[in-house]
Design a protein around this motif. Sequence first.
Motif, mmCIF file in Angstrom:
data_model
loop_
_atom_site.group_PDB
_atom_site.id
_atom_site.type_symbol
_atom_site.label_atom_id
_atom_site.label_comp_id
_atom_site.label_asym_id
_atom_site.label_seq_id
_atom_site.Cartn_x
_atom_site.Cartn_y
_atom_site.Cartn_z
ATOM 1 N N THR A 198 23.548 -7.518 -2.131
ATOM 2 C CA THR A 198 23.706 -8.009 -3.502
ATOM 3 C C THR A 198 24.952 -8.866 -3.653
ATOM 4 O OG1 THR A 198 24.870 -5.985 -4.172
ATOM 5 C CG2 THR A 198 22.476 -6.043 -4.478
ATOM 6 N N ARG A 199 26.004 -8.565 -2.906
ATOM 7 C CA ARG A 199 27.236 -9.351 -3.036
ATOM 8 C C ARG A 199 27.075 -10.738 -2.417
ATOM 9 N NH1 ARG A 199 28.613 -7.168 -7.258
ATOM 10 N NH2 ARG A 199 26.431 -6.624 -6.980
ATOM 11 N N ARG A 200 26.416 -10.860 -1.283
ATOM 12 C CA ARG A 200 26.293 -12.207 -0.692
ATOM 13 C C ARG A 200 25.355 -13.084 -1.516
ATOM 14 N NH1 ARG A 200 21.674 -13.165 2.498
ATOM 15 N NH2 ARG A 200 20.598 -11.276 3.218
ATOM 16 N N ALA A 201 24.379 -12.468 -2.198
ATOM 17 C CA ALA A 201 23.486 -13.236 -3.053
ATOM 18 C C ALA A 201 24.221 -13.818 -4.253
ATOM 19 C CB ALA A 201 22.336 -12.350 -3.517
ATOM 20 N N ARG A 202 25.388 -13.289 -4.548
ATOM 21 C CA ARG A 202 26.162 -13.712 -5.710
ATOM 22 C C ARG A 202 27.077 -14.886 -5.416
ATOM 23 N NH1 ARG A 202 30.412 -9.429 -7.962
ATOM 24 N NH2 ARG A 202 31.409 -10.153 -6.049
ATOM 25 N N VAL A 203 27.361 -15.159 -4.139
ATOM 26 C CA VAL A 203 28.353 -16.162 -3.760
ATOM 27 C C VAL A 203 27.729 -17.561 -3.786
ATOM 28 C CG1 VAL A 203 29.923 -16.940 -1.955
ATOM 29 C CG2 VAL A 203 29.568 -14.488 -2.326
ATOM 30 N N ASP A 204 28.389 -18.478 -4.436
ATOM 31 C CA ASP A 204 27.966 -19.883 -4.450
ATOM 32 C C ASP A 204 28.366 -20.532 -3.132
ATOM 33 O OD1 ASP A 204 27.400 -22.525 -4.921
ATOM 34 O OD2 ASP A 204 28.859 -22.777 -6.539
ATOM 35 N N PRO A 205 27.404 -21.017 -2.338
ATOM 36 C CA PRO A 205 27.767 -21.623 -1.040
ATOM 37 C C PRO A 205 28.786 -22.749 -1.175
ATOM 38 C CG PRO A 205 25.399 -21.278 -1.195
ATOM 39 C CD PRO A 205 25.951 -20.979 -2.556
ATOM 40 N N ALA A 206 28.663 -23.553 -2.233
ATOM 41 C CA ALA A 206 29.602 -24.664 -2.397
ATOM 42 C C ALA A 206 31.033 -24.179 -2.548
ATOM 43 C CB ALA A 206 29.193 -25.498 -3.614
ATOM 44 N N ALA A 207 31.211 -22.962 -3.092
ATOM 45 C CA ALA A 207 32.557 -22.432 -3.306
ATOM 46 C C ALA A 207 33.256 -22.106 -1.993
ATOM 47 C CB ALA A 207 32.501 -21.197 -4.192
ATOM 48 N N VAL A 208 32.482 -21.917 -0.923
ATOM 49 C CA VAL A 208 33.083 -21.623 0.385
ATOM 50 C C VAL A 208 32.885 -22.784 1.351
ATOM 51 C CG1 VAL A 208 32.929 -19.122 0.154
ATOM 52 C CG2 VAL A 208 30.972 -20.377 1.070
ATOM 53 N N GLY A 209 32.594 -23.960 0.807
ATOM 54 C CA GLY A 209 32.530 -25.165 1.622
ATOM 55 C C GLY A 209 31.225 -25.398 2.349
ATOM 56 N N ILE A 210 30.149 -24.760 1.924
ATOM 57 C CA ILE A 210 28.851 -24.945 2.576
ATOM 58 C C ILE A 210 27.997 -25.869 1.716
ATOM 59 C CG2 ILE A 210 26.726 -23.814 3.328
ATOM 60 C CD1 ILE A 210 28.378 -21.325 3.888
ATOM 61 N N PRO A 211 27.625 -27.038 2.230
ATOM 62 C CA PRO A 211 26.805 -27.964 1.441
ATOM 63 C C PRO A 211 25.403 -27.407 1.217
ATOM 64 C CG PRO A 211 27.039 -28.753 3.702
ATOM 65 C CD PRO A 211 27.941 -27.562 3.569
ATOM 66 N N THR A 212 24.829 -27.723 0.082
ATOM 67 C CA THR A 212 23.480 -27.250 -0.243
ATOM 68 C C THR A 212 22.611 -28.424 -0.653
ATOM 69 O OG1 THR A 212 24.079 -26.858 -2.555
ATOM 70 C CG2 THR A 212 24.357 -25.022 -1.023
ATOM 71 N N ASP A 213 21.306 -28.220 -0.563
ATOM 72 C CA ASP A 213 20.359 -29.229 -1.036
ATOM 73 C C ASP A 213 19.145 -28.515 -1.626
ATOM 74 O OD1 ASP A 213 18.646 -28.455 1.114
ATOM 75 O OD2 ASP A 213 19.671 -29.858 2.448
ATOM 76 N N SER A 214 18.177 -29.285 -2.064
ATOM 77 C CA SER A 214 17.017 -28.723 -2.750
ATOM 78 C C SER A 214 16.131 -27.888 -1.840
ATOM 79 C CB SER A 214 16.191 -29.849 -3.380
ATOM 80 O OG SER A 214 15.750 -30.748 -2.369
#
Length: 281
Positions: free
Chosen positions: A10-26
Amino acid sequence: MDDLAGFLRTRRARVDPAAVGIPTDSRRRVEGLRREEVAHLSGVSVDYYVRLEQGRARQPSEQVLDALARVLALDETERGHLHRLARQRRRAKAPSGRVRPELLRVLGLVADAPALIMDHRLEALAGNRLAGLLFGRPMPGLNIARHVFLEEGERGLYAEWEQCTVDVVGHLRLAVGKFPDDPRLASLIGELAMGSERFRCLWARADVRARTHGRKTYRHPLVGTLELHQENFALPNGSGMELVVLSAPPDSSAEDGLRLLASLGPASGDVRPAVKARTHE
């Protein structure tokens, strides 16, 4: 009732990837971080982290837990909960719930504010006269969690009911982490889950919340709105009990309301509130 694996998921599902430097896309379908991303950012192998989330790994070291807490952006309460879950092989015995006579004397000295002693299950073990008048019932036998979810509801005593439900579930999650083998706590959680859809939804989030102090607003049927300040004083010796005092600011409408509430109760020649207690073996 609670475990390290579920808490990590549940905690990892809460983390925004962009906040830790991981780029995201659609094309990204995972909510929060992937397992391999948590492992990489924490400095552990992917295989080991997967085994942690599957409940197959042995107790992780303090260094690993601290690294996971950093990556998952856990606050102080969540960090402590994580460490307790990782040590659950050494299970703490649930406290007996006995209220010492000395504590009852202290409780009886609180004359101008509702005050009660609660255990880790949110069971009121003792309360003064004003507490009984505020909640409209004798304190021994009142369970705050049951009262919030199954008895009062959104239009009842709790003016900020939704926030109260979040606080209650967060407290019970912490209690389960401390006393995972408490059958009475397990029974209470089962009862709440069976009787309240909101409880089930909040419980699934696995959020933990420490109860220390803050504003509490009540809608009393006789004296109206009471905006009080709650202070939780943890009692010593690992009892799991707290002294809870609900005070009103000086010269406030809430102070007037508490005076009016006190005048509506049964007359008594004793200047101190009557105190009753429940004890559990």
